[in-house]
Write an enzyme that holds these catalytic residues in place. Structure first.
Site, PDB file in Angstrom:
ATOM      1  N   ARG A   1     -59.021 -49.757  -7.262  1.00 28.01           N
ATOM      2  CA  ARG A   1     -57.834 -49.710  -8.120  1.00 28.01           C
ATOM      3  C   ARG A   1     -58.222 -50.028  -9.562  1.00 28.01           C
ATOM      4  O   ARG A   1     -57.755 -49.375 -10.495  1.00 28.01           O
ATOM      5  CB  ARG A   1     -56.763 -50.681  -7.623  1.00 28.01           C
ATOM      6  CG  ARG A   1     -56.071 -50.252  -6.343  1.00 28.01           C
ATOM      7  CD  ARG A   1     -54.976 -51.215  -5.949  1.00 28.01           C
ATOM      8  NE  ARG A   1     -53.819 -51.114  -6.833  1.00 28.01           N
ATOM      9  CZ  ARG A   1     -52.775 -51.938  -6.788  1.00 28.01           C
ATOM     10  NH1 ARG A   1     -52.764 -52.944  -5.920  1.00 28.01           N
ATOM     11  NH2 ARG A   1     -51.761 -51.778  -7.614  1.00 28.01           N
TER      12      ARG A   1
ATOM     13  N   CYS B   1     -52.612 -58.974 -11.554  1.00 28.75           N
ATOM     14  CA  CYS B   1     -52.899 -58.061 -10.436  1.00 28.75           C
ATOM     15  C   CYS B   1     -52.073 -56.800 -10.674  1.00 28.75           C
ATOM     16  O   CYS B   1     -52.094 -56.245 -11.766  1.00 28.75           O
ATOM     17  CB  CYS B   1     -52.567 -58.728  -9.107  1.00 28.75           C
ATOM     18  SG  CYS B   1     -50.877 -59.395  -9.015  1.00 28.75           S
TER      19      CYS B   1
END
Length: 285
Positions: free
Chosen positions: A182, A241
């Site tokens: 990611r 995050c």
């Protein structure tokens, strides 16, 4: 704030306390069918909190605060009172993702309002069942408490401008705890754009765990994060995050290791990537 309890409690230690009237056990599983799964089977006496309903205000535009912005103080106060938590309660929280989902988020939120007697169950639901903790599908009955007064977040927060100012400043470090794919922009299962905040350092939260799903030792985590942070002050460190949830797993790991909790960027990638900010991928670095 002083630290009265370890951030983590092992299943065997929780078993010794299971009959204590002081313990309030919270099931914080999140995701599709999480509440239904709780109703079908949960640790005996556990009460349920929902990430989207109780620990965030998700009706807002993700461009303003991300996918899981913090709830208002009034809403969080009501949530705590509704599930029977008072300032004196000893709260133990678990999920089924090794604490990386809403368990660590709820832990951070409680610590952030000054609640010290809160721990996350090391190893989560699966470890507790393996250790012999009883499960139940019964409706748990408990009394609400008087209004739990919540007036401020006492742990440090960063907003999008703080991150913008910090990301190219050598005195700061911006930590992205998402998995490497990611971060590199190779995949993005939740947000609209793949990639990362330029200047951020990727330290996946999964590195906090052993292969068995338990947190690594305090000594190992302390060595890891003191090596990463060097002489930087906590106020110069920002952790994020995708939406301010799994970042709390790393904040918990730092606290467990005896490192002062740095800033949490709640909006995280879900906010940054929706605001025409500079983006980076593995190819663009």
């Amino acid at each position: 704030m002083s630290k009265l309890l370890s951030s983590l409690i092992n299943p065997e230690d929780l078993l010794q306390l299971k009959n204590s009237s002081e313990i309030i056990l919270i099931d914080a599983r999140a995701g599709i069918n999480a509440e239904e799964n709780y109703k079908n089977e949960h640790l005996k006496s556990a009460r349920y909190v929902d990430l989207n309903r109780d620990l965030a205000t998700v009706e807002n535009d993700p461009a303003n605060g991300g996918r899981h912005p913090l709830p208002s103080f009034e809403k969080f106060s009501e949530v705590l009172s509704n599930i029977g938590i008072s300032p004196e309660s000893h709260v133990v929280i678990y999920d089924d993702k090794n604490g990386s989902n809403a368990a660590a988020r709820f832990w951070w939120m409680l610590r952030a309002v000054g609640h010290e007697k809160v721990q996350v169950l090391n190893g989560g639901l699966q470890a507790a069942i393996k250790a012999g903790f009883a499960v139940s599908s019964e409706i748990e009955n408990f009394a609400k408490t008087e209004n739990y007064i919540v007036t401020e977040w006492k742990l440090a927060l960063a907003d999008i401008e703080d991150v913008e100012n910090a990301r190219n400043n050598s005195n700061n470090i911006v930590i992205d705890v998402r998995d490497k794919n990611r971060f590199d922009g190779l995949t993005e299962p939740l947000d609209l754009i793949a990639g990362h905040i330029p200047g951020a350092t990727n330290v996946p939260f999964s590195e906090n765990l052993n292969e068995d799903g338990f947190y690594k030792s305090e000594a190992i985590l302390k060595e890891k994060y003191t090596g990463l942070l060097g002489n930087k002050n906590p106020e110069d460190v920002i952790v994020h995050c995708g939406s301010g949830v799994t970042a709390c797993h790393t904040l918990l790991a730092m606290d467990y290791a005896g490192i002062e909790i740095p800033k949490l960027y709640v909006g995280s990638w879900s906010e940054w990537s929706r605001n025409d900010r500079e983006l980076a991928t593995k190819q663009s670095n």
